[in-house]
Design an enzyme around this catalytic site. Structure first.
Site, PDB file in Angstrom:
ATOM      1  N   GLU A   1       0.799  -1.226   0.000  1.00 26.75           N
ATOM      2  CA  GLU A   1       0.000   0.000   0.000  1.00 26.75           C
ATOM      3  C   GLU A   1       0.832   1.277   0.000  1.00 26.75           C
ATOM      4  O   GLU A   1       0.410   2.301  -0.535  1.00 26.75           O
ATOM      5  CB  GLU A   1      -0.936  -0.021   1.214  1.00 26.75           C
ATOM      6  CG  GLU A   1      -1.924   1.114   1.269  1.00 26.75           C
ATOM      7  CD  GLU A   1      -2.843   0.993   2.472  1.00 26.75           C
ATOM      8  OE1 GLU A   1      -3.441   2.008   2.848  1.00 26.75           O
ATOM      9  OE2 GLU A   1      -2.953  -0.118   3.046  1.00 26.75           O
ATOM     10  N   SER A   2       2.012   1.235   0.591  1.00 30.10           N
ATOM     11  CA  SER A   2       2.841   2.438   0.699  1.00 30.10           C
ATOM     12  C   SER A   2       3.551   2.804  -0.596  1.00 30.10           C
ATOM     13  O   SER A   2       4.205   3.846  -0.668  1.00 30.10           O
ATOM     14  CB  SER A   2       3.878   2.249   1.810  1.00 30.10           C
ATOM     15  OG  SER A   2       4.602   1.036   1.623  1.00 30.10           O
TER      16      SER A   2
END
Length: 260
Positions: free
Chosen positions: A51-52
């Site tokens: 997600e990052s």
């Protein structure tokens, strides 16, 4: 063959579900362990996305969070989080979403928000993160968690991430793309959605596990496929890779090794 734990069986069984070359949006914890085991064994060309922003992450140790520097340092590239969701996920480029759960129901809906009443909870869980979007937009979803009456419940207190909704074609009615959850992998068995109803039924029992054990650890009247297979036991190669990954992770993070 070496002895192995139920947690190792679960991780290995989950790793085997990840096809080589697939683009996989990975959750932290058990999903990350299984996805990286797949990368180290049966699926070396899998593309792991977090997600990052890391694309093609190849961590040597398991990340503590999506912000772990190990992910960015070992990735093919890193992009803004917005691009992860807009271009990759909503753009239909994620083959598999790999998620954990605090609780799951018979239709593969996930709760990671709260136990009990939302306003006066017994337990406030970590929350959604990007899981609702992953569950909603990935081409298919794999779910991994340990099985008990507390985790496999008849009715969720809160639906954080939609699986097959109320069953049948409810997911389609909601306008959600993709197949939704295609397998739930636990320390006891593998479940898959029944054609038509999309209710999860047991399709494979892990070695030594009985139907009675599964029934005792499920909060609804779990059903079994007409032909229930036995999950293949972990190979020496799989166990060696998993244990080495856990040992490296424990050493890097100053933890005692192994099981979650």
């Amino acid at each position: 063959m070496s002895a192995y734990s139920t947690n190792e069986m679960m991780t290995v069984a989950a790793a085997r579900r990840l096809k080589n070359g697939a683009v996989c949006f990975v959750g932290i914890g058990l999903p990350s362990k299984a996805a990286n085991l797949a990368r180290l064994t049966s699926s070396p060309d899998v593309v792991l996305i977090y997600e990052s922003g890391p694309i093609g992450a190849k961590p040597t140790v398991l990340p503590l969070s999506i912000g772990d520097g190990e992910l960015a340092e070992t990735a093919d590239t890193v992009v803004p989080t917005g691009e992860i969701f807009r271009y990759w996920l909503q753009g239909g480029r994620i083959d598999v979403g790999f998620l954990g759960a605090a609780q799951v129901d018979r239709f593969g809906n996930i709760n990671t928000t709260v136990i009990g009443d939302y306003n006066k909870p017994k337990v406030r869980l970590p929350g959604a993160g990007g899981a609702p979007e992953i569950a909603g937009s990935a081409k298919e979803v794999l779910i991994i968690l340990k099985q008990s009456h507390r985790t496999f419940v008849d009715k969720l207190a809160f639906i954080t991430s939609v699986g097959h909704g109320e069953g049948g074609d409810h997911r389609k009615q909601l306008g959600l793309p993709g197949k939704g959850p295609v397998a739930i992998i636990t320390d006891l068995c593998i479940m898959e959605p029944e054609a038509g109803s999309n209710e999860f039924i047991v399709t494979s029992l892990h070695p030594g596990v009985t139907r009675e054990q599964v029934i005792e650890n499920t909060g609804w009247a779990i059903r079994f496929a007409e032909q229930v297979k036995e999950t293949a036991a972990p190979t020496e190669v799989e166990l060696e890779a998993l244990r080495a990954l856990e040992a490296r992770t424990a050493a890097a993070h100053g933890q005692q090794g192994g099981e979650e």
